[in-house]
Design a protein around this motif. Structure first.
Motif, short mmCIF file in Angstrom:
data_model
loop_
_atom_site.label_atom_id
_atom_site.label_comp_id
_atom_site.label_asym_id
_atom_site.label_seq_id
_atom_site.Cartn_x
_atom_site.Cartn_y
_atom_site.Cartn_z
N CYS A 1 -1.32 -5.21 4.45
CA CYS A 1 -1.51 -5.49 5.87
C CYS A 1 -2.96 -5.22 6.28
CB CYS A 1 -0.51 -4.71 6.72
SG CYS A 1 -0.75 -2.94 6.73
N THR B 1 -4.39 -3.27 8.24
CA THR B 1 -4.88 -1.91 8.51
C THR B 1 -5.66 -1.32 7.34
OG1 THR B 1 -2.81 -0.93 7.76
CG2 THR B 1 -3.01 -1.37 10.11
N HIS B 2 -5.58 -1.93 6.15
CA HIS B 2 -6.27 -1.38 4.97
C HIS B 2 -7.66 -1.97 4.78
CE1 HIS B 2 -2.40 0.34 4.30
NE2 HIS B 2 -1.87 -0.86 4.29
N CYS C 1 2.68 3.14 3.33
CA CYS C 1 2.65 2.15 4.40
C CYS C 1 3.97 1.42 4.42
CB CYS C 1 1.50 1.16 4.20
SG CYS C 1 1.34 0.01 5.57
N ALA D 1 0.81 -1.21 0.00
CA ALA D 1 0.00 0.00 0.00
C ALA D 1 0.86 1.27 0.00
CB ALA D 1 -0.91 0.01 1.21
N ARG E 1 4.79 -0.98 6.80
CA ARG E 1 4.74 -2.14 7.68
C ARG E 1 5.33 -3.38 7.01
NH1 ARG E 1 0.24 0.75 8.79
NH2 ARG E 1 0.02 1.38 10.94
ZN LIG Z 1 -0.15 -1.63 4.99
#
Ligand SMILES: [Zn+2]
Length: 122
Positions: free
Chosen positions: A58, A60-61, A10, A7, A12
């Protein structure tokens, strides 16, 4: 398989946290939606198969409602719903640009200017 999130904005990595990561779906229609939402040009010329093998996002999306956590299986597993689409992305840099363009177009009148306009009318 790359171990970082595909993403925008991002950073992560799947190796750094216990956060769940999800591979791009093999289903072409759904995969296309993931790519559309990511808005990353370098993903657009990849086939769903390549994306599925090498890229992941990840957790969080995804809306929490799209993620099912199964505590019954061990080890602890996090799975996506079959029709889950990632919708939460940090596109703030893009949004800021459009906002500043809008702001320039709208001219705000100062108090003095408003007074002058009112005087002209009367
Ligand atoms: Zn992410």
């Amino acid at each position: 398989m790359r171990n970082f999130c595909a993403a925008p904005n991002c950073t992560r990595k799947s190796t750094q946290s216990d956060l769940a990561f999800f591979k791009f779906p093999r289903d072409p229609a759904r995969c296309q939606k993931w790519v559309d939402n990511c808005r990353r040009a370098h993903l657009e010329d990849k086939t769903p198969d390549q994306l599925n093998k090498h890229y992941q996002l990840c957790a969080t999306h995804f809306e929490t409602s799209m993620i099912c956590r199964t505590i019954h299986s061990s080890p602890y597993r996090t799975v996506l719903r079959d029709n889950a689409i990632p919708t939460i992305f940090d596109l703030t840099s893009h949004l800021n640009n459009t906002q500043s363009r809008h702001r320039k177009r709208i001219k705000e009148l100062s108090e003095d200017e408003i007074r002058t306009l009112k005087q002209k009318k009367s």
